[in-house]
Design a protein around this motif. Sequence first.
Motif: not given
Lengths: 255, 373
Positions: B177-196
């Motif tokens: 679950l923590v790994g999944a949460v990290l992925a979500f957290l990162g996705a939201v930020q990194l999507e802004q730079f198209n760096a998913t």
Amino acid sequence: MPTPIPGADFVTVDGMTMAYGDFVVQRDLSFSIRQGTIFVVMGDSGSGKSTLMRHMIGLDRPVGGDVRYAGTPYWGSPQPEQHRLRSRFGVLFQGAGLLSSMTLSENISLPLLAHLKVPPEEAREVAVTKLALVGLGGFEDSYPSEVSGGMRNRAGLARALALDPDILFLDEPSAGLDPLSARHLDDLILELRASLGATFIVITHELPSIFAIGDDAIFLDGERHQMMAQGPPREMAETTTDPKVKAFLQRGQYP
Amino acid sequence: MAAAEATVHRDGDETLVVRVSGDWSLEAAAPAPSAVEQEVRDAPPRRLVFQARELGRWDSSLVSYLASIAEVARGEGLTVDTTGLPKGLQHLLALAGGPRRPIPPPHPHQTLPTRVGVAGIDVGAHAAGMLDFVGRASLAVRDVLLGRGHFERRDFWLLVEQTGGAALPLVAVINFLVGAVLAFLGAVQLEQFNATIYVANLVGVGTVRETGALMTGIVMAGRTGASFAAVLGTMMVNSEVDALETMNFPPMEFLVAPRILAMILMMPLLVLYADLFGILGGFVVATGLLHLTPALYLTQTREAMVFGDVMVGLLKAPAFGAVVALSGTYFGMTTGRTASSVGISTTRAVVSGILLVIVVDAILTVFFYAVKL
């Protein structure tokens, strides 16, 4: 420990003062126990009977005085000597203190395996014998939680007997037992004394037990924090001048 | 039901008569003893007489009323005559009339500085006790490792099973679950730079360097640290530890050392396992919701991590295991002799276990940064 001489002073408590922090439990206790006798420690609740036992078996250090076993002071000795003395003790704690993660026979084998390096099969044989001695044949593989309180006490006694000790400390062996079981336990203690020749120090406030088994006794007072009487229990009951000891001992009927 | 009543009158100068009547019940209002007591104190007569000719039903309310007056009266040196009361009431009053100890004053309200000071002293005492314990535990572990200590092999493997294998499901779920949460957290930020795609870096490196070990440490503090404290605490309460000691089994070697060793041994394995599940959690989110292909995600993960990253987590693990086991065993071995003290010890073991894991994590993170690992 030198060889005990029957009838001679064997255990001597010499001016022992016990305290927890600032609270003095008992002050300046002095008494002797003869070899091969049953010595009863009695007193009101909170008078320090169990505390006295803890100080005699090396669990708590007295703030003053010492206890000597056949002349060897316990607290005045270096640690290896203390361990040697301890290996001659058998202790039954209140509530038996059996290790709940082990079966009865494993509990009793434990000291044999560790200290005498007895092979496991032989240790089990001894454990089975000791359990049979206290009337628990057939319960070798039961866990302490599976047997009754009285049986736990007897198993604790069997463990105390495991290393054929010279001195047995029994803390309220018949606490919580019905009168019949308590009586059987008293008979067992008398038989063991006769057959093993060991010295018994028994903490109890069960009057029938005190008169049935006690050769000598002391009375500890929890309010005055000192020893109030000393001697054979029957004699003490008749000759004591202390009202509290008198009331304590004469509450029970003795022939 | 007649109301409870008490009347007082003087019979000459010497005697004060208290007459109680009606039904006295704890549930109904009853007169307070203070009026009569005041009268006794102001003008003490010689004798106090209780009478109860028209008394109906009564219960403890009457007993405590009369006992209170009688005590004041005796304190003033009066003789108290209870013969006018029903027999049962007389007996109860005689029983209640024994010497009473003064009620100790309630705990004085402690001011904030006092409370802070007391708590500070308490923490200090535990810190000193724990330091001493760490020393003795280290010696015991050394003796056991050198084969000099008393050590039950079977107990040890049982502990290994309890601290290792039995913790696997919980460690797996939490880290997934923590790994999944990290992925979500990162996705939201990194999507802004198209760096998913860099979600893989975040999850991979974050898990093996940090969250895998940290979460496992916290889980073990709550799970195994608590169990160590509860088991050892119960053994203290049941005199089992005393019994071991009188049989010349040093409890430090017999009970504490195997627990510390089992934890130190099992933690790196658990962390390795936690890392896998953390990455798996990120993988599921990335492939399921962020539309990354599995092959791409895994390749990116492998390229993001270096060996040093994994080592950081694995080096933290035994340190976390040691502090969790030490706080569990320390609080277990310092348990008092009552059932409630086992609860207190368990709570303290968990709280200090989690706290120490995070403190050690912070120290080690700075250390690894400094040595550029």
